[in-house]
Design an enzyme around this catalytic site. Structure first.
Site, PDB file in Angstrom:
ATOM      1  N   ARG A  56     -12.500  43.667   3.227  1.00 57.88           N
ATOM      2  CA  ARG A  56     -12.999  42.555   2.403  1.00 57.88           C
ATOM      3  C   ARG A  56     -14.126  43.032   1.529  1.00 57.88           C
ATOM      4  O   ARG A  56     -14.544  44.167   1.579  1.00 57.88           O
ATOM      5  CB  ARG A  56     -13.501  41.459   3.325  1.00 57.88           C
ATOM      6  CG  ARG A  56     -14.418  41.981   4.463  1.00 57.88           C
ATOM      7  CD  ARG A  56     -15.435  41.048   4.969  1.00 57.88           C
ATOM      8  NE  ARG A  56     -16.410  40.701   3.962  1.00 57.88           N
ATOM      9  CZ  ARG A  56     -17.442  41.490   3.640  1.00 57.88           C
ATOM     10  NH1 ARG A  56     -17.597  42.676   4.175  1.00 57.88           N
ATOM     11  NH2 ARG A  56     -18.305  41.092   2.727  1.00 57.88           N
ATOM     12  N   GLY A  57     -14.604  42.133   0.677  1.00 57.62           N
ATOM     13  CA  GLY A  57     -15.714  42.472  -0.217  1.00 57.62           C
ATOM     14  C   GLY A  57     -15.174  42.914  -1.563  1.00 57.62           C
ATOM     15  O   GLY A  57     -14.335  43.816  -1.632  1.00 57.62           O
ATOM     16  N   ALA A  58     -15.662  42.298  -2.630  1.00 60.04           N
ATOM     17  CA  ALA A  58     -15.054  42.489  -3.947  1.00 60.04           C
ATOM     18  C   ALA A  58     -14.790  43.945  -4.332  1.00 60.04           C
ATOM     19  O   ALA A  58     -13.641  44.311  -4.618  1.00 60.04           O
ATOM     20  CB  ALA A  58     -15.909  41.780  -4.999  1.00 60.04           C
ATOM     21  N   ARG A  90      -5.664  37.660  -2.565  1.00 58.12           N
ATOM     22  CA  ARG A  90      -6.842  36.777  -2.594  1.00 58.12           C
ATOM     23  C   ARG A  90      -7.195  36.568  -4.062  1.00 58.12           C
ATOM     24  O   ARG A  90      -7.226  37.516  -4.840  1.00 58.12           O
ATOM     25  CB  ARG A  90      -8.026  37.386  -1.836  1.00 58.12           C
ATOM     26  CG  ARG A  90      -7.820  37.481  -0.327  1.00 58.12           C
ATOM     27  CD  ARG A  90      -9.088  37.952   0.391  1.00 58.12           C
ATOM     28  NE  ARG A  90     -10.109  36.897   0.427  1.00 58.12           N
ATOM     29  CZ  ARG A  90     -11.373  37.138   0.742  1.00 58.12           C
ATOM     30  NH1 ARG A  90     -11.785  38.376   0.994  1.00 58.12           N
ATOM     31  NH2 ARG A  90     -12.245  36.142   0.770  1.00 58.12           N
ATOM     32  N   GLN A 204     -20.013  36.626   8.015  1.00 56.89           N
ATOM     33  CA  GLN A 204     -20.131  37.973   7.457  1.00 56.89           C
ATOM     34  C   GLN A 204     -21.590  38.452   7.456  1.00 56.89           C
ATOM     35  O   GLN A 204     -21.876  39.646   7.536  1.00 56.89           O
ATOM     36  CB  GLN A 204     -19.604  38.035   6.012  1.00 56.89           C
ATOM     37  CG  GLN A 204     -18.103  37.958   5.866  1.00 56.89           C
ATOM     38  CD  GLN A 204     -17.612  36.552   5.593  1.00 56.89           C
ATOM     39  OE1 GLN A 204     -18.152  35.584   6.162  1.00 56.89           O
ATOM     40  NE2 GLN A 204     -16.613  36.412   4.750  1.00 56.89           N
ATOM     41  N   ASP A 245     -18.222  38.029  -6.569  1.00 53.47           N
ATOM     42  CA  ASP A 245     -16.793  38.315  -6.513  1.00 53.47           C
ATOM     43  C   ASP A 245     -16.162  38.226  -7.890  1.00 53.47           C
ATOM     44  O   ASP A 245     -15.087  38.772  -8.116  1.00 53.47           O
ATOM     45  CB  ASP A 245     -16.105  37.362  -5.539  1.00 53.47           C
ATOM     46  CG  ASP A 245     -16.524  37.681  -4.126  1.00 53.47           C
ATOM     47  OD1 ASP A 245     -17.660  37.310  -3.745  1.00 53.47           O
ATOM     48  OD2 ASP A 245     -15.747  38.329  -3.402  1.00 53.47           O
ATOM     49  N   ASN A 255     -19.482  33.643  -5.857  1.00 53.10           N
ATOM     50  CA  ASN A 255     -19.873  34.438  -4.698  1.00 53.10           C
ATOM     51  C   ASN A 255     -19.637  33.613  -3.447  1.00 53.10           C
ATOM     52  O   ASN A 255     -19.260  32.445  -3.514  1.00 53.10           O
ATOM     53  CB  ASN A 255     -21.351  34.870  -4.807  1.00 53.10           C
ATOM     54  CG  ASN A 255     -21.681  35.980  -3.812  1.00 53.10           C
ATOM     55  OD1 ASN A 255     -20.967  36.962  -3.707  1.00 53.10           O
ATOM     56  ND2 ASN A 255     -22.763  35.789  -3.073  1.00 53.10           N
ATOM     57  N   LYS A 256     -19.847  34.239  -2.288  1.00 51.49           N
ATOM     58  CA  LYS A 256     -19.601  33.555  -1.027  1.00 51.49           C
ATOM     59  C   LYS A 256     -20.205  32.154  -1.025  1.00 51.49           C
ATOM     60  O   LYS A 256     -21.347  31.971  -1.467  1.00 51.49           O
ATOM     61  CB  LYS A 256     -20.187  34.381   0.118  1.00 51.49           C
ATOM     62  CG  LYS A 256     -19.943  33.838   1.511  1.00 51.49           C
ATOM     63  CD  LYS A 256     -18.476  33.536   1.799  1.00 51.49           C
ATOM     64  CE  LYS A 256     -17.629  34.742   1.538  1.00 51.49           C
ATOM     65  NZ  LYS A 256     -16.182  34.464   1.482  1.00 51.49           N
TER      66      LYS A 256
HETATM   67  C1  LIG Z   1     -20.242  42.242  -3.339  1.00 54.69           C
HETATM   68  S1  LIG Z   1     -18.740  42.134  -2.546  1.00 54.69           S
HETATM   69  C2  LIG Z   1     -19.175  41.161  -1.216  1.00 54.69           C
HETATM   70  C3  LIG Z   1     -18.807  39.774  -1.497  1.00 54.69           C
HETATM   71  O1  LIG Z   1     -17.516  39.541  -0.926  1.00 54.69           O
HETATM   72  C4  LIG Z   1     -17.674  38.558   0.053  1.00 54.69           C
HETATM   73  O2  LIG Z   1     -16.555  37.763   0.180  1.00 54.69           O
HETATM   74  P1  LIG Z   1     -15.502  38.070   1.377  1.00 54.69           P
HETATM   75  O3  LIG Z   1     -16.297  38.453   2.583  1.00 54.69           O
HETATM   76  O4  LIG Z   1     -14.778  36.755   1.517  1.00 54.69           O
HETATM   77  O5  LIG Z   1     -14.632  39.179   0.858  1.00 54.69           O
HETATM   78  C5  LIG Z   1     -18.840  37.769  -0.438  1.00 54.69           C
HETATM   79  O6  LIG Z   1     -18.502  36.945  -1.514  1.00 54.69           O
HETATM   80  C6  LIG Z   1     -19.774  38.852  -0.853  1.00 54.69           C
HETATM   81  O7  LIG Z   1     -20.792  38.472  -1.676  1.00 54.69           O
END
Ligand SMILES: CSC[C@H]1O[C@H](OP(=O)(O)O)[C@H](O)[C@@H]1O
Length: 370
Positions: A56-58, A90, A204, A245, A255-256
């Protein structure tokens, strides 16, 4: 050994055993208690891992999307179909589609130029590795630019930084994004406290940022997302530093979920709200925040703390957006690997992207060509 070397974890790696290539992922759903690896030998397994936030993570989604195309090519799967499946896994992080399109484009051009399947697959893997390398390098640059910005905004040191979700090594394999800035402050002896939003519903923050902060030796505290307001009210927050994201052309930041309320609190309490994201997260093709598709996730993520451990009545209806959108006017600065935009205006973003494309064309770094 430098902090970033100590903390670089093998978030993903490509292996080529005799039975065929495999993408090995650190299963982020098992952290912080267990370091378990997930082995993906086909695209459906990789899509499932992306959807389950195993990976995960952009920025890392862009990297894994590229490797997914390379995996399809190397194993003789239908690369076009695989690319569509990966890009749709996603919807919000623009990086995923960027990484898929970039590696798919290299594969297509190799075939069009007369390369055989193996040669085209090798070209795709090389491009996927280039995407990975660039995201790792971008993290180091963002750490430098972001730390310089914090020194400028808050020259006294002893920083108390609040962050949300996870934006460290686990989202790129290198320094990360927002947490790269926090690490730089920590290495400089200027981080007094890292406030870590637990980041419901998948935690997270407490699970992953807590894990990374502990490994880095940071002074950190985990807090319920809904306790952040009282920290601001107590004057305990000097800056908010988060990831992204997708950044739309007008500077709106997806973002989250929970990021937008922090931006409002930061503005009310006159605290800098800093977004840290690589240029692969900036999406000139999306005009504004309303144009960003926000992923809606399954209700059980909210109503169950763990399988069978319910925190809501059976049948409760659930609203579970994975992200929210912060308007550019609430963003103090956007930190990228190519520099800082502040205030975040459409013109400032366009100029930064243009400057980066020019540099990429001069250096052959394909960052913006997808
Ligand atoms: C800077 S990438 C991390 C970013 O991704 C996370 O989302 P997810 O855990 O659902 O992939 C979250 O938005 C973070 O800020």
């Amino acid at each position: 050994m430098a902090d970033h070397e100590v903390n670089a974890v093998p978030v993903l790696r490509w292996e080529e055993p005799p039975e065929g290539p495999v993408l090995v992922l650190l299963d982020q759903t098992r952290l912080p208690g267990e370091e378990v690896e997930c082995f993906c030998t086909d695209v459906p397994a990789l899509v499932a891992a992306i959807r389950a936030l195993v990976v995960r993570g952009a920025p890392l989604l862009g990297v894994v999307g590229g490797y997914g195309v390379a995996l399809a090519a190397a194993r003789g799967f239908d690369v076009e179909e695989a690319s569509e499946q990966l890009a749709q896994a996603r919807p919000t992080a623009v990086n995923l589609g960027y990484g898929v399109r970039r590696v798919r484009g290299v594969h297509e051009r190799a075939l069009a130029a007369g390369a055989g399947p193996e040669e085209a697959a090798a070209a795709a893997l090389a491009e996927a590795r280039a995407v990975h390398r660039e995201e790792v390098e971008a993290g180091a640059a963002m750490g430098r630019h972001g730390w310089a910005l914090l020194r400028e905004l808050l020259p006294g040191g002893g920083l108390r930084v609040l962050t949300h979700c996870n934006t460290g090594t686990l989202v790129s394999g290198g320094e990360g994004t927002a947490l790269a800035v926090v690490r730089a402050a920590h290495r400089a002896g200027a981080l007094r406290r890292l406030w870590v939003d637990e980041t419901r519903p998948l935690f997270q923050g407490s699970r992953l940022t807590g894990w990374e902060a502990a490994r880095s030796g940071m002074a950190y505290s985990v807090l319920p997302d809904n306790a952040a307001g009282s920290l601001f009210a107590a004057g305990e927050v000097d800056a908010v530093v988060v990831g992204a994201d997708r950044v739309a052309a007008d500077g709106s930041v997806a973002n989250k979920v929970g990021s937008y309320p922090l931006a409002v609190l930061a503005r009310y309490h006159h605290v800098p709200f800093v977004v840290v994201a690589p240029l692969s997260t900036v999406d000139p093709g999306t005009e504004d925040g309303a144009g960003i598709e926000v992923e809606q996730r399954a209700g059980h993520e909210v109503t169950e703390l763990a399988p069978g451990v319910s925190v809501a009545p059976p049948g409760a209806r659930v609203y579970n957006p994975a992200f929210d959108v912060t308007p550019a006017e609430l963003v103090t600065a956007l930190v990228t690997e190519s520099g800082v935009v502040s205030p975040v205006t459409p013109e400032g973003l366009a100029e930064l992207c243009s400057r980066s494309r020019t540099r990429a064309s001069q250096t052959g770094n394909g960052m913006m060509n997808a």
